[in-house]
Design a protein around this motif. Structure first.
Motif, mmCIF file in Angstrom:
data_model
loop_
_atom_site.group_PDB
_atom_site.id
_atom_site.type_symbol
_atom_site.label_atom_id
_atom_site.label_comp_id
_atom_site.label_asym_id
_atom_site.label_seq_id
_atom_site.Cartn_x
_atom_site.Cartn_y
_atom_site.Cartn_z
ATOM 1 N N ARG A 376 0.836 -1.207 0.000
ATOM 2 C CA ARG A 376 0.000 0.000 0.000
ATOM 3 C C ARG A 376 0.871 1.257 0.000
ATOM 4 O O ARG A 376 0.581 2.230 -0.708
ATOM 5 C CB ARG A 376 -0.924 -0.008 1.220
ATOM 6 C CG ARG A 376 -1.882 1.180 1.255
ATOM 7 C CD ARG A 376 -2.825 1.077 2.431
ATOM 8 N NE ARG A 376 -3.705 -0.078 2.307
ATOM 9 C CZ ARG A 376 -4.607 -0.420 3.228
ATOM 10 N NH1 ARG A 376 -4.745 0.306 4.337
ATOM 11 N NH2 ARG A 376 -5.367 -1.483 3.047
ATOM 12 N N ASP A 377 1.946 1.224 0.784
ATOM 13 C CA ASP A 377 2.866 2.372 0.810
ATOM 14 C C ASP A 377 3.538 2.560 -0.543
ATOM 15 O O ASP A 377 3.730 3.693 -1.005
ATOM 16 C CB ASP A 377 3.930 2.161 1.880
ATOM 17 C CG ASP A 377 3.340 2.054 3.270
ATOM 18 O OD1 ASP A 377 2.898 3.082 3.797
ATOM 19 O OD2 ASP A 377 3.323 0.933 3.811
ATOM 20 N N LYS A 379 2.348 1.794 -3.457
ATOM 21 C CA LYS A 379 1.383 2.386 -4.400
ATOM 22 C C LYS A 379 1.254 3.890 -4.158
ATOM 23 O O LYS A 379 1.142 4.677 -5.111
ATOM 24 C CB LYS A 379 0.023 1.703 -4.253
ATOM 25 C CG LYS A 379 -0.048 0.324 -4.869
ATOM 26 C CD LYS A 379 -1.482 -0.190 -4.852
ATOM 27 C CE LYS A 379 -1.579 -1.499 -5.618
ATOM 28 N NZ LYS A 379 -2.947 -1.999 -5.687
ATOM 29 N N ARG A 380 1.273 4.281 -2.903
ATOM 30 C CA ARG A 380 1.214 5.711 -2.581
ATOM 31 C C ARG A 380 2.424 6.438 -3.156
ATOM 32 O O ARG A 380 2.289 7.531 -3.742
ATOM 33 C CB ARG A 380 1.146 5.895 -1.067
ATOM 34 C CG ARG A 380 1.200 7.351 -0.606
ATOM 35 C CD ARG A 380 1.060 7.447 0.905
ATOM 36 N NE ARG A 380 2.061 6.649 1.605
ATOM 37 C CZ ARG A 380 3.314 7.055 1.811
ATOM 38 N NH1 ARG A 380 3.722 8.237 1.370
ATOM 39 N NH2 ARG A 380 4.165 6.276 2.469
ATOM 40 N N ARG A 383 2.231 6.870 -6.909
ATOM 41 C CA ARG A 383 1.320 7.952 -7.318
ATOM 42 C C ARG A 383 1.887 9.323 -6.984
ATOM 43 O O ARG A 383 1.473 10.329 -7.569
ATOM 44 C CB ARG A 383 -0.047 7.764 -6.657
ATOM 45 C CG ARG A 383 -0.777 6.508 -7.150
ATOM 46 C CD ARG A 383 -2.200 6.422 -6.615
ATOM 47 N NE ARG A 383 -2.867 5.257 -7.172
ATOM 48 C CZ ARG A 383 -3.022 4.104 -6.515
ATOM 49 N NH1 ARG A 383 -2.559 3.983 -5.280
ATOM 50 N NH2 ARG A 383 -3.639 3.089 -7.088
ATOM 51 N N LYS A 384 2.837 9.362 -6.051
ATOM 52 C CA LYS A 384 3.437 10.641 -5.677
ATOM 53 C C LYS A 384 4.445 11.120 -6.711
ATOM 54 O O LYS A 384 4.561 12.324 -6.965
ATOM 55 C CB LYS A 384 4.125 10.502 -4.315
ATOM 56 C CG LYS A 384 4.707 11.811 -3.783
ATOM 57 C CD LYS A 384 5.283 11.631 -2.387
ATOM 58 C CE LYS A 384 5.819 12.966 -1.861
ATOM 59 N NZ LYS A 384 6.366 12.837 -0.480
#
Length: 809
Positions: A376-377, A379-380, A383-384
């Motif tokens: 999950r991190d 993926k964040r 996207r950043k």
């Protein structure tokens, strides 16, 4: 009018050589450590030193150079180091090939010696190619200073890799475990999922007779891996397959080996595949691994790490996989147990991305980095970061979705960074050294100050005997520190890393998004808690005119050295910019396309040579003629567009616009209309009008050169030095005047081009020279501000105005 001040009648590649020699004498692109300019950092992909530069690398590096040169012109202190990759399997494979020996059959010291021999003999052809291409790295000399050339097998680089391991070990992010891993029999090492490719390969289904213990009946099982019958864990059929429902819970007996296993219904069995009933072994493929985990079956491993069968294979022990398969089938046939052999359809086979050997699955102890819990991190972070082109982000997101196990980082090879661990011989306690030094545990004892040591003895049991770890790191564990290394993470000068993170740009190919990009972002986030990159630029494949990927194996590859020898750097660089549309899938390349780009350079040289006959006035005229205002507005719009697109790593669209402007609006139309005023041989124009023409000619040329300087640094530098006596690459990037951009002359480029085109066509159709006069020319009223230039150009005896152009010859 004077003689052209631009030296040389035509552009020649020899000018590139002259400029390179000047640069070499005093390299102008070093990193300015004391500068107050904002730092722009590029994490360049280090090429392997023992392989020549291929066309894809050449393209990627000239594109990176365009980014670097543009950022310097916009006031940045550009960190653009050259790294050379000298680690890992490619070096070992080269040694094995040259010396015709398997390194695993040698002592470690001898294997290392052969690898160093390969590196000693490795040419610097790649470095020479980059230099000839005009790539402006900070330095071509090795050094640990900011921007210096670095090598991935240097003690300093390897020390940082080991330091990151120690930090992650102390954080509990790294652990050791024994589990089934991907294993390459050719490379003799564990592989991460990201190091595996897939190929469609054909094989055979062997229909083998098994016996059912309880009923004595025969069942026929089709398998592509008969040599693994010795590891069978279960026989399964599909729950909807009526043929086998009566066998539920009964026992199958493996032929020759006599192993008894249960028969169960399971949806993994496909009714239409083979005979519909199948054996599950440990481990023929990934599906087998998942099945054993699901059913909680203890696996039996029959393949050694050298690719031979072990004691669990019984009479097949010591044979290679192929030998074992042949021998087992031979014994089965003697007993009449092989019923049929049929070719399979092509099936997706996991292979080593380097050696292309089919992957086996072997249980081994390895070190792992935790990654599944951080999906999950990741993926964040994905996207950043800003991706160029944005669609490339999906490649990373898809890979993150596919991650299902932690990252195995240890390898059983030699020429790579060693895992900095020792073990107590008495109790097995792990000994971890202090950070800051490069360690070789296989060669040296644990140093004082190591965690787990007390006065040179094990702090747990008091033993003074230690065993050094012999495994090395996966190449991506090494490569993933590159942005940390160039930004001086935990290295002097103090504070440089904290002030200049994140790294401005990671440029790379799409095929290593799942490895180099993913592992770098993961590892550096685990270490720093921050995203290591601001921007990510993904290059695509270089393909031939038919859209086929270039490679030596297919015989369609273009050698960059041949390109440089035939055309020089500039046509190749211009081709890369014009072809480099990241909204497309790939870059099409051919000698014709590169040679075609050279025609634009010839055009630029000829235009510059013509303009060099008209020295600019000492100051800007107080009043500019309307035609000149239009030309300045046009180049101003292109400059504004180029600045915006260059900031987004798009050199394709600005280069295309500049090419079209150069050939059409500027050369074919503006120059034709303005040259009479620039010459002013008959005195019909005022001095101010002539100065307006000369000022505009030189101003437009200067802006064109500045806009093109990041793309074609040799020709622009040569012209600018000859005409202005200054280094173009130390000039600021054009910033168009807002007033110039707002000017609306009432006519546009299309109006000018249509007028000239109609007049020239009319004369041509009558067989007249384009310089011949005409009796009358009727213009649209919006072109009235240009009447003096139009009359002088087209030699109209009478001028009138109406709604449309009319011509009377």
């Amino acid at each position: 009018m004077t003689e052209p001040r631009l030296k040389g009648k035509r552009w020649d590649t020899e000018f590139e050589g002259k400029l390179r020699r000047r640069w070499k004498a005093r390299w102008p692109y070093g990193f300015e450590q004391k500068s107050k300019k904002p730092v722009y950092s590029i994490d360049t992909p280090p090429p392997y030193v023992n392989t020549p530069v291929h066309i894809g690398q050449a393209t990627t590096y000239v594109m990176m150079d365009m980014f670097a040169r543009f950022r310097r012109m916009t006031g940045h202190n550009v960190l653009f180091p050259l790294g050379l990759d000298r680690n890992g399997l490619p070096i070992e494979m080269a040694a094995e090939k040259k010396y015709n020996v398997k390194l695993t059959s040698l002592t470690r010291a001898k294997a290392m010696q052969l690898c160093r021999s390969i590196l000693k003999e490795a040419s610097m052809a790649s470095v020479d190619s980059f230099f000839r291409l005009g790539v402006s790295f900070n330095s071509w000399k090795k050094g640990t200073g900011i921007g210096g050339l670095y090598e991935t097998d240097s003690p300093d680089y390897r020390a940082l890799t080991q330091e990151t391991f120690i930090d992650m070990w102390n954080k509990g992010i790294i652990y050791e475990d024994e589990r089934v891993n991907n294993f390459c029999p050719g490379c003799q090492t564990t592989l991460a999922d990201a190091e595996i490719d897939y190929e469609n390969r054909r094989g055979f289904y062997y229909h083998i007779r098994f016996k059912v213990k309880e009923t004595g009946e025969d069942i026929i099982i089709a398998t592509t891996r008969p040599e693994l019958v010795c590891t069978i864990g279960m026989v399964i059929y599909n729950p909807d397959d009526d043929r086998y429902k009566h066998l539920e819970g009964k026992t199958a007996i493996a032929p020759i080996f006599g192993k008894h296993v249960k028969i169960r219904a399971h949806p993994s069995a496909e009714i239409e595949r083979g005979t519909g009933i199948m054996m599950v072994c440990s481990f023929g493929d990934l599906a087998d691994i998942r099945f054993f985990r699901e059913m909680d079956i203890e696996p039996v491993i029959a393949i050694n790490k050298d690719g031979t069968m072990n004691e669990n294979a019984g009479f097949l022990q010591g044979m290679t996989i192929e030998e074992a398969r042949a021998r087992y089938l031979e014994e089965l046939e003697k007993l009449g147990l092989v019923i049929d052999k049929e070719p399979t359809h092509e099936h997706r086979t996991p292979v080593c991305e380097r050696s292309k050997d089919a992957i086996e699955f072997i249980s081994m102890k390895e070190y792992y980095v935790k990654q599944v819990e951080f999906k999950r991190d990741m993926k964040r972070l994905a996207r950043k970061m800003d991706f160029f082109a944005p669609k490339s982000r999906q490649i990373l997101l898809d890979w993150i979705d596919s991650v299902s196990i932690d990252w195995p980082i240890s390898r059983r090879r030699y020429y790579a960074t060693e895992v900095p661990i020792w073990y107590c011989k008495g109790c097995g306690q792990v000994i971890v050294p202090p950070k800051g030094k490069y360690y070789r545990p296989w060669l040296e004892p644990p140093p004082p100050g190591s965690a787990g040591l007390s006065r040179g003895k094990c702090s747990k049991c008091g033993s003074s005997g230690f065993r050094g770890e012999e495994r090395v790191f996966d190449t991506w564990f090494d490569s993933s520190i590159s942005p940390l290394y160039i930004l001086k993470y935990s290295r002097p000068p103090l504070g440089f890393f904290s002030r200049n993170q994140p790294c401005s740009l990671r440029p790379q190919g799409k095929e290593i998004v799942r490895t180099w990009l993913y592992y770098t972002v993961l590892k550096d986030w685990l270490l720093t808690g921050k995203c290591i990159f601001k921007d990510v630029w993904i290059n695509y494949h270089i393909v031939d005119e038919r859209g086929k990927k270039m490679s030596k194996r297919t015989g369609n590859a273009i050698d960059p050295k041949e390109v440089l020898d035939r055309f020089g750097a500039e046509p190749f660089r211009l081709w890369a910019a014009i072809e480099g549309n990241l909204e497309k899938t790939d870059f099409r390349c051919s000698f014709d396309r590169i040679e075609g780009a050279g025609k634009t350079l010839t055009k630029l040289w000829n235009i510059a040579r013509f303009i060099s006959m008209f020295p600019p006035p000492k100051r800007k005229p107080g009043m500019l003629c309307p035609l000149d205002e239009w030309a300045l507005a046009e180049i101003g719009k292109i400059a504004a567009y180029a600045r915006d697109r260059y900031n987004k790593y798009d050199f394709h669209n600005p280069a295309t616009k500049m090419k079209n402007f150069l050939w059409e609006a500027f050369a074919s139309h503006y120059l034709e209309l303005v040259k009479n005023r620039a010459y002013n041989q008959d005195g019909r124009f005022t001095r101010e009008e002539q100065d307006s023409a000369r000022f505009t000619l030189n101003s437009v040329l200067d802006q064109l050169l500045l806009l093109l300087a990041p793309i074609v640094p040799f020709i622009t530098a040569t012209i600018f030095m000859d005409l202005r006596g200054a280094d173009i690459h130390s000039q600021p990037f054009p910033k168009p005047d807002a007033k110039t951009l707002k000017k609306r002359p009432g006519f546009g480029t299309k109006d000018i081009m249509e007028l000239n085109g109609m007049v020239w066509k009319a004369k041509k159709d009558k067989g007249l020279s384009l310089k011949s006069g005409m009796k009358e020319l009727c213009l649209p009223r919006k072109l009235k501000p240009l009447e003096t230039d139009i009359v002088a150009t087209h030699k109209a005896e009478k001028l009138s105005y109406g709604k449309a152009v009319r011509i009377r010859l």
